[in-house]
Structures are given as structure tokens and as C-alpha cells.
Design an enzyme around this catalytic site. Structure first.
Site, PDB file in Angstrom:
ATOM      1  N   GLU A   1      -1.261  -8.926   3.549  1.00 39.89           N
ATOM      2  CA  GLU A   1      -1.059  -9.546   4.924  1.00 39.89           C
ATOM      3  C   GLU A   1      -2.479  -9.718   5.464  1.00 39.89           C
ATOM      4  OE1 GLU A   1      -1.066  -5.137   5.861  1.00 39.89           O
ATOM      5  OE2 GLU A   1      -0.632  -6.440   4.058  1.00 39.89           O
TER       6      GLU A   1
ATOM      7  N   CYS B   1       0.771  -1.226  -0.144  1.00 37.59           N
ATOM      8  CA  CYS B   1       0.132   0.003   0.254  1.00 37.59           C
ATOM      9  C   CYS B   1       0.832   1.405   0.123  1.00 37.59           C
ATOM     10  CB  CYS B   1      -0.866   0.072   1.270  1.00 37.59           C
ATOM     11  SG  CYS B   1      -2.236   1.116   1.134  1.00 37.59           S
TER      12      CYS B   1
ATOM     13  N   HIS C   1      -3.432  -4.945   0.558  1.00 38.79           N
ATOM     14  CA  HIS C   1      -2.645  -5.434   1.886  1.00 38.79           C
ATOM     15  C   HIS C   1      -2.711  -6.958   2.022  1.00 38.79           C
ATOM     16  CE1 HIS C   1      -2.092  -1.656   4.459  1.00 38.79           C
ATOM     17  NE2 HIS C   1      -3.183  -1.211   3.575  1.00 38.79           N
TER      18      HIS C   1
END
Length: 247
Positions: A205, A104, A203
Site C-alpha cells: 500500500e 505483513c 507493505h
């Protein structure tokens, strides 16, 4: 890819001083699944690029336009100290041949550190792009054919999350577009030569349950392992991907 605890490539992860306490564990978890281990960096913390095998620039506040020669044109929360730290780290990592993943804000910083610019009001420019603000995978992204990202995560369109208002504008040195959304906004950039460098606007993750998103971290770890062994990073990623297909 299997490593003992102390053989795992060490990846530095930069985070916001405000939200790093909750973001870093997620990134570290993804790195561990991929065969790496993470260490948290940020303003006020030790940050020696020579002590790690790779670098992740994490998400957070908008990047100050001062870094790419422009003036602030929209309201934004800025973190100049973090800007300066991360720009220095990206420049040092590339100079020392260490792999970088930008997430990001990190994708934007990768671009800025390599001489590119940002669109401060990306959704104002790309009016056909669907504006969402969620960690859930509700934004459609097209992966460009023939890119390294397509090799890593597959060529099909993907659903990702989105928590950004800025986006890459003019590309930094040796960067190419790897993905766009349906409105044409850049959603990923990549460096197609060593050292490995990839920036994604979303994102991954938060999407650890998705194989394609885990593959992004796995590619970084493969590149970091190759760097530590003085081997070609993108060739190592290619070998890792080939082995993954065989498995």
C-alpha cells in the site's frame, strides 16, 4: 477493470486501533485504483464476512504465539483481541470461498489461521537476511518462478519495504512459498487453488507508485469480482492479467 461506484467489489480491511486511521486510507486508495472499494474493520467495529466480497488483513502488532501453540520467546507488543477477530475472519473467508490478501502481519495471520506457525525472531534465525525497518523499498526479494505471485507481479527480483520481526515458519494448509529474501526468509505465501489467498510480508500500500505492487491489489479485486459472480477466482485473475498484457 472498470466498475461504477456501487458495482465495485467491497473489500473489508482490518487495521490496528492505534494506526488504522492512517493506514486504511492508503489501502483504500490502492483498492480504488484497482477498481474496488474498502471498508475498515477492527475490534469494536462491525465485521460480517457475508457482507463483503473479499478481505485484507492489514499490518500491525506481532501475533501472539498462543495462536499456534508456542510460548512468547521475545519481547513483543501484542493485541489478543485483534488476533482473535482476524483469525476468525480468515477462517470464515476461506470457508465461504472469499479471497484474502494478507499484508505483513496479515500474511502471518493467513498462515496461522490455516494451521501454520511463525518464527518469532526471524532475523535471529535468518542471520543472512538484511534487517531494514522502513516504508521505502530497500529490501531485495526474490519471487519464486512458476508461482502465482510471479504471474501477478512479474518474475524479476523486486525491492520492497520491511516493518516486521516475525516471519512464516511452518506453512499452513494449502499454502506455498511465493517469495524469499536473500537470506532465505519467507517473504510471500500463496494458495494456488480457489479461493484466492496471497500473503506478502511487505507493505504494497505504501508502494502505490510501483506497477508491480498495484497489481497485487488488482488481482485481489479481480478475484473478489469473480467470487461475487460465482466464477473461478484464479481463472478470473488469469484473464485479468492477460487483458492487462494486451492493453
Amino acid at each position: 477493470m472498470r466498475f461504477g461506484r456501487h458495482d465495485r467489489p467491497l473489500i473489508a480491511v482490518t487495521t490496528s486501533s492505534r494506526s488504522g486511521w492512517r493506514v486504511f486510507p492508503l489501502v483504500a486508495f490502492n483498492l480504488w485504483l484497482a477498481g474496488g472499494r474498502g471498508v475498515r474493520w477492527g475490534t469494536g467495529r462491525s465485521a460480517d464476512i457475508d457482507g463483503v466480497d473479499g478481505l485484507i488483513i492489514g499490518g500491525g502488532d506481532d501475533i501472539s504465539p498462543d495462536l499456534y501453540g508456542m510460548q512468547l520467546v521475545t519481547s513483543a507488543r501484542l493485541d489478543p483481541a485483534r488476533d482473535a477477530l482476524e483469525r476468525r475472519l480468515v477462517e470464515a473467508a476461506i470457508a465461504r470461498g472469499k479471497p484474502v490478501l494478507g499484508i505483513c502481519r496479515g500474511a502471518q495471520m493467513l498462515n496461522v489461521a490455516l494451521g501454520g506457525t511463525l518464527d518469532q525472531d526471524a532475523y535471529g534465525t535468518y542471520t543472512a537476511s538484511k534487517r531494514v525497518w522502513t516504508v521505502l523499498p530497500r529490501k531485495a526479494v526474490t519471487v519464486l518462478p512458476g508461482t502465482r505471485l510471479a504471474q501477478i507481479a512479474g518474475p524479476r527480483p523486486m525491492r520492497v519495504n520491511a516493518l516486521h520481526s516475525q516471519a512464516v515458519a511452518r506453512l499452513g494448509e494449502h499454502l506455498e512459498v511465493a517469495a524469499r529474501d536473500r537470506g532465505g526468509m519467507i517473504q510471500a505465501v500463496e494458495r494456488r487453488r480457489d479461493p484466492f489467498a496471497l500473503g506478502v510480508q511487505w507493505h504494497p500500500e505504501h508502494l502505490f507508485y510501483a506497477r508491480r505492487q498495484r497489481a497485487i491489489f488488482a488481482a485481489l479485486v479481480a478475484a473478489a469480482s469473480a467470487m461475487r459472480g460465482a466464477r473461478g477466482q484464479w481463472k478470473a485473475v488469469d484473464r485479468f492479467l492477460e487483458q492487462a498484457r494486451l492493453d
